[in-house]
Design an enzyme around this catalytic site. Structure first.
Site, PDB file in Angstrom:
ATOM      1  N   PRO A  71      -5.288  -1.971  -5.704  1.00 16.97           N
ATOM      2  CA  PRO A  71      -5.768  -3.341  -5.939  1.00 16.97           C
ATOM      3  C   PRO A  71      -7.152  -3.598  -5.369  1.00 16.97           C
ATOM      4  O   PRO A  71      -7.425  -3.311  -4.194  1.00 16.97           O
ATOM      5  CB  PRO A  71      -4.707  -4.201  -5.244  1.00 16.97           C
ATOM      6  CG  PRO A  71      -3.465  -3.386  -5.329  1.00 16.97           C
ATOM      7  CD  PRO A  71      -3.921  -1.960  -5.158  1.00 16.97           C
ATOM      8  N   CYS A  72      -8.016  -4.164  -6.215  1.00 16.78           N
ATOM      9  CA  CYS A  72      -9.415  -4.349  -5.823  1.00 16.78           C
ATOM     10  C   CYS A  72      -9.720  -5.762  -5.328  1.00 16.78           C
ATOM     11  O   CYS A  72     -10.733  -5.986  -4.662  1.00 16.78           O
ATOM     12  CB  CYS A  72     -10.334  -4.027  -7.004  1.00 16.78           C
ATOM     13  SG  CYS A  72     -10.125  -5.126  -8.433  1.00 16.78           S
ATOM     14  N   GLN A  73      -8.860  -6.730  -5.646  1.00 19.70           N
ATOM     15  CA  GLN A  73      -9.165  -8.125  -5.320  1.00 19.70           C
ATOM     16  C   GLN A  73      -9.480  -8.367  -3.840  1.00 19.70           C
ATOM     17  O   GLN A  73     -10.367  -9.169  -3.521  1.00 19.70           O
ATOM     18  CB  GLN A  73      -8.024  -9.044  -5.770  1.00 19.70           C
ATOM     19  CG  GLN A  73      -7.828  -9.122  -7.276  1.00 19.70           C
ATOM     20  CD  GLN A  73      -6.892  -8.037  -7.784  1.00 19.70           C
ATOM     21  OE1 GLN A  73      -6.605  -7.064  -7.087  1.00 19.70           O
ATOM     22  NE2 GLN A  73      -6.403  -8.202  -8.998  1.00 19.70           N
ATOM     23  N   PHE A  75     -11.134  -6.675  -1.866  1.00 24.42           N
ATOM     24  CA  PHE A  75     -12.430  -6.131  -1.471  1.00 24.42           C
ATOM     25  C   PHE A  75     -13.570  -6.590  -2.382  1.00 24.42           C
ATOM     26  O   PHE A  75     -14.731  -6.315  -2.110  1.00 24.42           O
ATOM     27  CB  PHE A  75     -12.371  -4.601  -1.480  1.00 24.42           C
ATOM     28  CG  PHE A  75     -11.170  -4.049  -0.766  1.00 24.42           C
ATOM     29  CD1 PHE A  75     -11.065  -4.130   0.612  1.00 24.42           C
ATOM     30  CD2 PHE A  75     -10.124  -3.478  -1.483  1.00 24.42           C
ATOM     31  CE1 PHE A  75      -9.949  -3.628   1.269  1.00 24.42           C
ATOM     32  CE2 PHE A  75      -9.013  -2.974  -0.835  1.00 24.42           C
ATOM     33  CZ  PHE A  75      -8.912  -3.055   0.547  1.00 24.42           C
TER      34      PHE A  75
END
Length: 312
Positions: A71-73, A75
């Site tokens: 999951p990128c959210q 960062f």
């Protein structure tokens, strides 16, 4: 070489590795709709549906490579940037848990460009230290997809961790590729799509967009700052919030009117092949999955380099 995939999504990373000649033995994904699309396109891969925190590593076959588009959210500059303070950010350590059980030869990670700068570099330092403490050597690249032949600005961090220092030192990320195609080499404006994609002419939304479209060879979108316009025929980043706010789906003017781009056109902008299919799911969910995936040709190039440098 055999691959196990974590946070598989609809299978963008897996497809890139598969196209480069790797075997995808198993995958894990929590999103039900993403799983439907994944199973449609990877019928031979064992898919473990559910939360990675409940994934029993003892049930996983040994593989040479573990991939994870985690999951990128937490960062992303578009999110709240809580990093490891976000439950989704802490899922990185689940990758380490699985890696401890399998001890793969290579770990491949994909995340937002901001990963290397988040929290003044401390987040990336944690990731680095976690991998190094397990005997891995690292190489990473922050790259924009449009520098690798894909007409989309999509800058991401790609990290490869190797068990062997010799393999790490011999690996080279792919060279940049001249951009030969633009948006409308991929999207055919002469083809009329379903009426549901066209903006009704008697709406404020249509009027605003019609006034904003000054170049039919660019792509547009409503944003927090007004109407966004692409440059040089290169699409801006397709985001997961296309599924949250439908007006964030990019818009074009074709020969029949002003409309949002279709799912197939999103797939094309991401570099997926025409035979790739989206499952029968809600439209907003499909757009969300497409905004969460990767540019397949760039993943393929990165994976090809593993083979080309003799890492077999």
């Amino acid at each position: 070489m055999k691959v196990g995939s974590l946070f598989a999504g609809i299978g963008g990373i897996d497809l890139g590795f598969q196209q480069a000649g790797f075997d995808i033995l198993w995958a894990n994904e929590i999103d039900r709709d993403a799983c439907k699309t994944y199973k449609l396109n990877f019928p031979e891969t064992k898919l473990f549906e559910g939360d990675i925190r409940k994934l029993d590593a003892a049930k996983l076959e040994n593989v040479d490579i573990i991939t994870a588009g985690f999951p990128c959210q937490p960062f992303s500059v578009c999110g709240n940037q809580k990093g490891f303070g976000d439950d989704r950010g802490n899922l990185f350590f689940e990758i380490m848990r699985i890696a401890d059980a399998i001890e793969p030869r290579i770990i491949f990670l994909e995340n937002v460009a901001n990963l290397v700068k988040h929290d003044k570099g401390r987040t990336f330092n944690v990731i680095h230290n976690e991998l190094v403490s397990r005997g891995y050597y690292l190489r990473y690249l922050v790259a924009d997809a449009c520098d690798y032949g894909i007409p989309q600005h999509r800058t991401r961090t790609y990290l490869l961790a190797f068990r062997s220092v010799e393999e790490c030192e011999s690996y080279r990320f792919p060279e940049r590729v001249k951009l030969e195609k633009r948006i409308f080499d991929i999207i055919d404006k002469s083809v009329k799509v379903d009426d549901s994609f066209y903006l009704p002419q008697n709406t404020l939304k249509y009027t605003k967009m019609a006034n904003a479209i000054t170049d039919d060879n660019q792509i547009y979108r409503f944003s927090d700052y007004g109407i966004q316009k692409s440059k040089d025929g290169i699409c801006f980043t397709l985001k997961a919030n296309m599924g949250t706010w439908y007006d964030r789906v990019p818009i074009i003017k074709d020969y029949y009117g002003i409309r949002t781009i279709t799912l197939d056109e999103c797939l094309a902008i991401m570099g997926f092949p025409k035979e790739f299919r989206i499952a029968d799911i809600l439209l907003k969910s499909a757009y969300k999955q497409l905004g969460n995936t990767v540019c397949v040709p760039l993943i393929k190039r990165i994976a090809n380099q593993v083979n080309s440098w003799g890492l077999r």
